[in-house]
Design an enzyme around this catalytic site. Structure first.
Site, PDB file in Angstrom:
ATOM      1  N   ASP A  36      11.260 -63.445 -16.290  1.00 58.33           N
ATOM      2  CA  ASP A  36       9.835 -63.497 -16.236  1.00 58.33           C
ATOM      3  C   ASP A  36       9.259 -63.661 -14.984  1.00 58.33           C
ATOM      4  OD1 ASP A  36       7.101 -63.679 -16.656  1.00 58.33           O
ATOM      5  OD2 ASP A  36       7.096 -64.893 -18.250  1.00 58.33           O
ATOM      6  N   GLU A  90       7.000 -76.718 -15.395  1.00 61.95           N
ATOM      7  CA  GLU A  90       6.796 -75.419 -16.181  1.00 61.95           C
ATOM      8  C   GLU A  90       6.660 -75.950 -17.786  1.00 61.95           C
ATOM      9  OE1 GLU A  90       6.665 -73.238 -18.763  1.00 61.95           O
ATOM     10  OE2 GLU A  90       8.403 -71.914 -18.146  1.00 61.95           O
ATOM     11  N   GLU A 106       4.555 -77.028 -28.182  1.00 61.25           N
ATOM     12  CA  GLU A 106       5.768 -77.984 -27.520  1.00 61.25           C
ATOM     13  C   GLU A 106       5.323 -79.273 -27.290  1.00 61.25           C
ATOM     14  OE1 GLU A 106       8.319 -75.676 -25.039  1.00 61.25           O
ATOM     15  OE2 GLU A 106       9.201 -74.504 -26.756  1.00 61.25           O
ATOM     16  N   HIS A 110       6.956 -63.945 -20.798  1.00 59.00           N
ATOM     17  CA  HIS A 110       7.506 -64.247 -22.267  1.00 59.00           C
ATOM     18  C   HIS A 110       6.846 -65.047 -23.078  1.00 59.00           C
ATOM     19  CE1 HIS A 110       8.007 -68.247 -20.309  1.00 59.00           C
ATOM     20  NE2 HIS A 110       8.517 -68.852 -21.255  1.00 59.00           N
TER      21      HIS A 110
END
Length: 541
Positions: free
Chosen positions: A242, A335, A344, A489
């Site tokens: 990506d 990240e 998440e 992504h």
């Protein structure tokens, strides 16, 4: 004489009773009258025998509640039924849609309420009753009286054997119950109440790990599946390829060398170690790279292969458990973004690290982010994912369509399908003072149609910014044209509508969004979306 020593039986029962350690708050006040009772079990027994209020049957049969539903039920009753008569099961069932969805009911009405620490075990009901045989209940007298001494001795032996068998069974149940009560207390402690708000961090869904137990497996962590998903190289290949993502991080560091020169850096969730190596290349003095998944071993190899082992230290653990040889770090890079930015909940761990390790004047990268919504006429995607279920080889499958509409989809939406202006619904600066509670948000939004069309979905995406002294860098996940090389992504998060809505050019399209952690699975999100006068709830999981 009996072969079974009655003193042994008494000792066993005493040991069983002693093993049930009293808590600091044993006294239970009645939900309905305020009368005190010596413990939750005694109280629920009273309700069952005197008021025909069977909590076990209510929780497991009538209402079908999990632990959090049980907590909400108790707090709902304490809030609404004090001084009132005991409600019937049908009365509670008729109100269930209201109280079972009210997250404020996770806040205890009574501080340290023993009822909230009591396990209503689905398996105990059938096993916990003592064996009772009235016809043989006594050696002398009573119904079923026996005068034969030999028969009396035999009955005594039988009853003692039954009692010891029950004792052994109950001892095992007590041990299991103590373990589960301890777990319940831990979970309740992890449900934080700050300024009247409920906040359940990701750590609340993790089970404690016993470092002394060599046989204990990762399954002891409910998060084990999450971390294992990052063990394999393929997910890291996808992220590294990506270019929009990876080059944004690279540029943020390499184009701001003055920020990194001689600094101590913490890389949270380092994966293959790519960001740590960028940091060293930008001039960092040393980097502590934390990675919980097993890809940490590959990161270590990558660091050695590129001659940076003297400056990068890989820590194979969770960031909540790290101990660093320094008091503070100057920069935290990570990240952490998931679908719709917050899926998440990795940002929770990054903020934890910042509150513990980041210097007062330290910098976090990225340090600003936002979530944006727009309307889309995504006819192709709508046909493939939603209306497809109206005719599947000549058959109707409406239940499948309903399931699709409950979950947000993660898709690449071409820029040409966006038919409105954009609306920013969430904006936050990321620094050491950012609170995890700020990550739940509500917002009205309004966009203007750019052309006539049919709005079949609300599309969500995010931007993150590296606002730095030498050069600002932006990473955007907005819809782009296929083949542009700017896709990420993360794609876009698509909230399909059940039926497309016709819109005219320059028409205002308004709505409201409420996004929050799922209280039973904090890594996933619940999103309430009000649009065209209709409220729908979506999950991002």
């Amino acid at each position: 004489m009996s072969d079974i020593d009655s003193s042994d039986s008494e000792t066993s029962w005493q040991e069983c009773e002693d093993s049930i350690e009293p808590t600091d708050h044993e006294v239970v006040t009645c939900i309905f009258t305020g009368k005190p009772f010596p413990g939750a079990e005694a109280y629920f027994l009273h309700l069952k025998t005197e008021q025909n209020f069977d909590i076990w049957n209510l929780v497991h049969v009538e209402l079908g509640l999990d632990f959090f539903g049980y907590v909400k039920l108790i707090n709902f009753l304490r809030t609404n039924y004090k001084g009132k008569s005991v409600p019937t099961a049908s009365e509670l069932l008729s109100q269930k849609e209201v109280w079972a969805s009210d997250e404020s009911l996770l806040k205890p009405v009574v501080e340290n309420d023993p009822l909230l620490q009591f396990i209503i075990d689905a398996d105990v009901e059938d096993d916990a009753d003592f064996v009772s045989r009235p016809e043989t209940s006594g050696v002398n007298g009573g119904a079923g009286e026996h005068h034969d001494p030999a028969m009396n001795v035999a009955l005594t032996r039988e009853n003692l054997s039954l009692a010891l068998a029950s004792n052994a069974s109950l001892t095992g149940q007590v041990s299991e119950m103590k373990m589960r009560i301890s777990e319940m207390k831990r979970v309740m402690q992890d449900i934080m109440i700050k300024n009247g708000e409920i906040y359940r961090p990701v750590s609340a869904c993790r089970k404690p790990f016993d470092h002394d137990d060599d046989d204990q497996e990762d399954e002891e962590f409910e998060d084990s599946g999450y971390f294992r998903s990052y063990d394999h190289f393929d997910i890291h290949r996808e992220m590294l390829q990506d270019k929009t993502r990876t080059c944004a991080y690279r540029d943020a560091m390499l184009k701001n060398p003055g920020l990194f020169a001689g600094k101590v850096v913490l890389d949270v969730g380092c994966g293959t170690g790519i960001l740590s190596m960028f940091a060293v290349k930008a001039g960092a003095k040393c980097v502590y790279a934390v990675e919980r998944s097993d890809i940490a071993s590959s990161a270590t190899a990558n660091i050695y292969q590129n001659g940076m082992a003297d400056k990068i230290t890989i820590l194979h653990t969770s960031v909540e458990e790290i101990e660093l040889p320094v008091k503070h770090v100057d920069i935290i890079i990570s990240e952490w973004m998931g679908y719709f930015l917050l899926y998440e909940s990795m940002l929770d761990s990054v903020l934890h690290a910042a509150s513990k390790w980041l210097a007062p004047d330290g910098v976090m990268l990225p340090n600003q982010c936002s979530i944006i919504l727009a309307a889309a006429d995504a006819e192709g995607s709508f046909s493939r994912y939603v209306s497809y279920w109206d005719d599947v080889y000549g058959f109707k499958m409406p239940c499948m369509k309903t399931s699709v509409l409950r979950e947000a989809s993660v898709l690449n939406i071409p820029a040409k399908d966006v038919i409105s202006t954009k609306a920013e619904v969430f904006d936050i600066a990321i620094d050491r003072n950012t609170s995890q509670r700020q990550l739940d948000f509500k917002s009205d939004f309004s966009v203007r149609a750019l052309r006539d069309g049919k709005c079949s979905a609300i599309v969500g995406y995010f931007d993150v910014n590296f606002i730095l002294p030498e050069e600002k860098v932006t990473l955007s996940t907005e819809p782009v044209e296929p083949g542009s090389g700017k896709e990420t992504h993360w794609k876009q998060t698509v909230f399909f509508l059940p039926t497309p809505v016709s819109v005219k050019k320059d028409q205002l399209i308004s709505g409201h969004i409420d996004c929050r952690k799922n209280p039973t699975d904090p890594r996933s999100l619940l999103v309430d979306l009000v649009f065209n006068g209709e409220k729908r709830q979506y999950t991002i999981s």
